[in-house]
Design a protein around this motif. Structure first.
Motif, short mmCIF file in Angstrom:
data_model
loop_
_atom_site.label_atom_id
_atom_site.label_comp_id
_atom_site.label_asym_id
_atom_site.label_seq_id
_atom_site.Cartn_x
_atom_site.Cartn_y
_atom_site.Cartn_z
N ARG A 12 0.83 -1.20 0.00
CA ARG A 12 0.00 0.00 0.00
C ARG A 12 0.87 1.26 0.00
O ARG A 12 0.54 2.25 -0.64
CB ARG A 12 -0.91 0.00 1.24
CG ARG A 12 -2.03 -1.03 1.18
CD ARG A 12 -3.21 -0.49 0.42
NE ARG A 12 -4.35 -1.39 0.46
CZ ARG A 12 -5.62 -0.99 0.42
NH1 ARG A 12 -5.89 0.31 0.35
NH2 ARG A 12 -6.60 -1.86 0.43
N THR A 13 1.97 1.20 0.73
CA THR A 13 2.89 2.34 0.76
C THR A 13 3.53 2.55 -0.60
O THR A 13 3.57 3.67 -1.14
CB THR A 13 3.98 2.11 1.82
OG1 THR A 13 3.37 1.94 3.10
CG2 THR A 13 4.94 3.29 1.87
N THR A 14 4.03 1.47 -1.19
CA THR A 14 4.69 1.55 -2.49
C THR A 14 3.73 2.04 -3.57
O THR A 14 4.10 2.86 -4.43
CB THR A 14 5.26 0.18 -2.89
OG1 THR A 14 6.20 -0.24 -1.90
CG2 THR A 14 5.94 0.24 -4.24
N ASP A 15 2.49 1.55 -3.51
CA ASP A 15 1.50 1.90 -4.53
C ASP A 15 0.84 3.26 -4.28
O ASP A 15 0.05 3.72 -5.11
CB ASP A 15 0.40 0.84 -4.59
CG ASP A 15 0.92 -0.52 -5.03
OD1 ASP A 15 2.04 -0.57 -5.58
OD2 ASP A 15 0.21 -1.52 -4.82
N GLY A 16 1.13 3.88 -3.16
CA GLY A 16 0.49 5.15 -2.85
C GLY A 16 -1.00 5.02 -2.57
O GLY A 16 -1.77 5.94 -2.83
N ARG A 17 -1.40 3.85 -2.00
CA ARG A 17 -2.82 3.61 -1.71
C ARG A 17 -2.97 3.22 -0.23
O ARG A 17 -3.33 2.10 0.09
CB ARG A 17 -3.38 2.49 -2.58
CG ARG A 17 -3.41 2.78 -4.06
CD ARG A 17 -4.13 1.65 -4.82
NE ARG A 17 -3.53 0.33 -4.56
CZ ARG A 17 -4.11 -0.62 -3.81
NH1 ARG A 17 -5.27 -0.40 -3.23
NH2 ARG A 17 -3.51 -1.79 -3.64
N PRO A 18 -2.70 4.13 0.68
CA PRO A 18 -2.80 3.78 2.09
C PRO A 18 -4.24 3.46 2.49
O PRO A 18 -5.20 3.93 1.87
CB PRO A 18 -2.32 5.05 2.81
CG PRO A 18 -2.61 6.15 1.84
CD PRO A 18 -2.36 5.56 0.48
N ILE A 19 -4.38 2.60 3.50
CA ILE A 19 -5.69 2.36 4.09
C ILE A 19 -6.15 3.66 4.74
O ILE A 19 -5.43 4.28 5.53
CB ILE A 19 -5.61 1.24 5.14
CG1 ILE A 19 -5.25 -0.08 4.47
CG2 ILE A 19 -6.93 1.11 5.90
CD1 ILE A 19 -4.97 -1.20 5.47
N ARG A 20 -7.37 4.08 4.41
CA ARG A 20 -7.88 5.37 4.87
C ARG A 20 -8.83 5.15 6.05
O ARG A 20 -9.85 4.50 5.91
CB ARG A 20 -8.57 6.07 3.70
CG ARG A 20 -7.63 6.31 2.52
CD ARG A 20 -8.36 6.61 1.24
NE ARG A 20 -9.21 5.49 0.80
CZ ARG A 20 -9.94 5.50 -0.31
NH1 ARG A 20 -9.93 6.56 -1.11
NH2 ARG A 20 -10.68 4.45 -0.63
N VAL A 21 -8.46 5.73 7.17
CA VAL A 21 -9.12 5.45 8.44
C VAL A 21 -9.87 6.69 8.92
O VAL A 21 -9.34 7.80 8.86
CB VAL A 21 -8.09 5.03 9.51
CG1 VAL A 21 -8.78 4.71 10.83
CG2 VAL A 21 -7.25 3.86 9.02
N ALA A 22 -11.09 6.48 9.42
CA ALA A 22 -11.81 7.52 10.15
C ALA A 22 -11.88 7.12 11.61
O ALA A 22 -12.12 5.96 11.94
CB ALA A 22 -13.21 7.69 9.58
N VAL A 23 -11.67 8.07 12.49
CA VAL A 23 -11.70 7.85 13.94
C VAL A 23 -12.88 8.61 14.52
O VAL A 23 -13.02 9.82 14.29
CB VAL A 23 -10.39 8.32 14.59
CG1 VAL A 23 -10.48 8.21 16.11
CG2 VAL A 23 -9.21 7.51 14.07
#
Length: 436
Positions: A12-23
């Motif tokens: 995900r880091t390499t692809d520029g697609r981080p897991i997107r989290v809401a808190v």
């Protein structure tokens, strides 16, 4: 598991697609989770935070090193902020759930009614839900787990908190061929009559809410947490409130304090001890009947049985929650979820003599504490779940140590949590969830 999620996060880091989290809820634990994700966890980013008080939330996020914040009131604005590399801060929970730039929601509020509303909104919008809200799960977990499964999303408790740590240990013990019979929690203090006044000093020392600290000290929290484990494993309890014995020795010595036949008759039991070492960890006691394997367990210094002790000497709360987030999004797995209709509830027990007309306060307050009880007893006696007690009005006096029933109270009108509780009471069946 860690290797698998580490590899997924690296991609995900390499692809520029981080897991997107809401808190949801940037309080004591919520702001620490933001710090952990934004400062330590690769392949993951916080894109949105829901709050009640914008100014307090800004301060909390600044403490966590997040200064690039936009205050927004729509899903479109959440997305716009996230795409600009900023964190969206909003008082509108629907804006969080409807945003495209959110993959998974973490509820850190501890609020049952708000948590119920947020959960249904998350499922409606296809968002996975990770709970640091044990109170919600103990009250409505089976209904919410079923609704999440129908929506095709993951509903799960979290690593780091004691229930998740116990479940990981339970799975490990079962995987190596033993029969888990006790899942336990190690506490340092237990006094059912603690309240926010008595806990004010400790709370101030650590920057915590006195009511939250009181719910730990009066035993409500440990009973809530052990109910989650019971409902995830199908285990039961020895008695209302658990055995909860003092034990100032090592946790390994607990293998001599339970009867194996009694445990098997219960289908296993959840419990806690006060003062055992090493604390504040968790333990699983498990049986092995094969004499060949008993020989090896004795060789490996686990004793002679019939129960064998396994423990984790700590729980690291927010540090480990990103593990659950990664398992949820990358693998579709749960850390902890109800396995079926509840076997154990947490009921409301008066902390003081309460006159008619008393409007019950919140968890960790002055009016009541929570104790585990078998779900069939809760239903038979119409006992009031502790997660639904706040705001109820007593129609007759209740004395200290008396369990509160539905007949003792009037319930506030229009609460979603009551509607979901009724639905849960009528729901049968079983739930198959990947990673259970």
């Amino acid at each position: 598991m860690t290797i698998t999620t580490d590899a997924g996060l690296a991609r995900r880091t390499t692809d520029g697609r981080p897991i997107r989290v809401a808190v949801l809820g940037p309080g004591f634990m919520g702001k620490a989770l933001v710090l952990q994700i934004m400062g330590t966890t690769p392949g993951m980013v916080v894109t949105a935070v829901h709050c009640r008080d914008v100014d307090k939330a800004r301060t909390a996020l600044a403490w966590a090193g997040v200064d690039d914040v936009d205050v927004v009131d729509s899903a479109t604005a959440v997305d716009r902020s996230a795409r600009a590399g900023r964190v969206a801060l909003t008082q509108d929970v629907t804006a969080v759930m409807a945003a495209d730039e959110v993959d998974v929601v973490v509820d850190v509020t501890g609020a049952v009614e708000f948590g119920a509303v947020a959960a249904l909104s998350a499922f409606e919008h296809g968002k996975h839900l990770v709970l640091m809200n044990a109170e919600l799960d103990a009250t409505l977990g089976w209904e919410l787990a079923c609704r999440a499964a129908s929506a095709g999303v993951v509903y799960t408790g979290c690593d780091g908190d004691q229930p998740g740590v116990q479940m990981n240990l339970y799975r490990y013990v079962r995987r190596i061929g033993l029969e888990p019979l006790v899942c336990g929690n190690i506490k340092g203090l237990q006094d059912r009559f603690r309240n926010p006044t008595t806990q004010q000093g400790f709370a101030a020392r650590w920057g915590q809410d006195p009511r939250m600290v009181s719910s730990f000290a009066d035993g409500t929290k440990v009973n809530v947490e052990q109910a989650l484990v019971a409902n995830a494993t199908g285990m039961s309890v020895h008695r209302r409130g658990l055995l909860g014995r003092d034990h100032d020795g090592h946790v390994d010595e607990l293998t001599q304090r339970y009867d194996v036949d009694e445990l098997r008759a219960l289908g296993g039991a959840v419990d806690y001890v006060v003062g055992a070492k090493p604390g504040p960890g968790v333990y699983v006691l498990a049986a092995m009947d094969d004499p060949r394997q008993q020989h090896y367990l004795e060789l490996y210094k686990l004793g002679t049985g019939p129960l064998y002790s396994f423990y984790t000497p700590y729980h690291l709360c927010h540090f480990e929650v990103p593990d659950t987030i990664a398992r949820t999004v990358l693998l579709g797995e749960t850390t902890l979820h109800p396995a079926g209709p509840p076997t154990v509830d947490v009921v409301t027990v008066a902390k003081a003599d309460l006159p008619a007309g008393t409007v019950l306060d919140g968890l960790g307050g002055y009016h009541y504490f929570g104790e585990c009880e078998r779900a069939d007893v809760t239903s038979r006696d119409a006992l009031l779940p502790v997660g639904l007690a706040e705001g109820c009005t007593l129609v007759r006096p209740v004395i200290r140590d008396q369990a509160v029933t539905y007949a003792d109270v009037t319930v506030p009108g229009g609460r979603l949590s009551d509607e979901l509780r009724r639905a849960q009471s009528g729901r049968g069946g079983s739930l198959a969830v990947l990673g259970s």
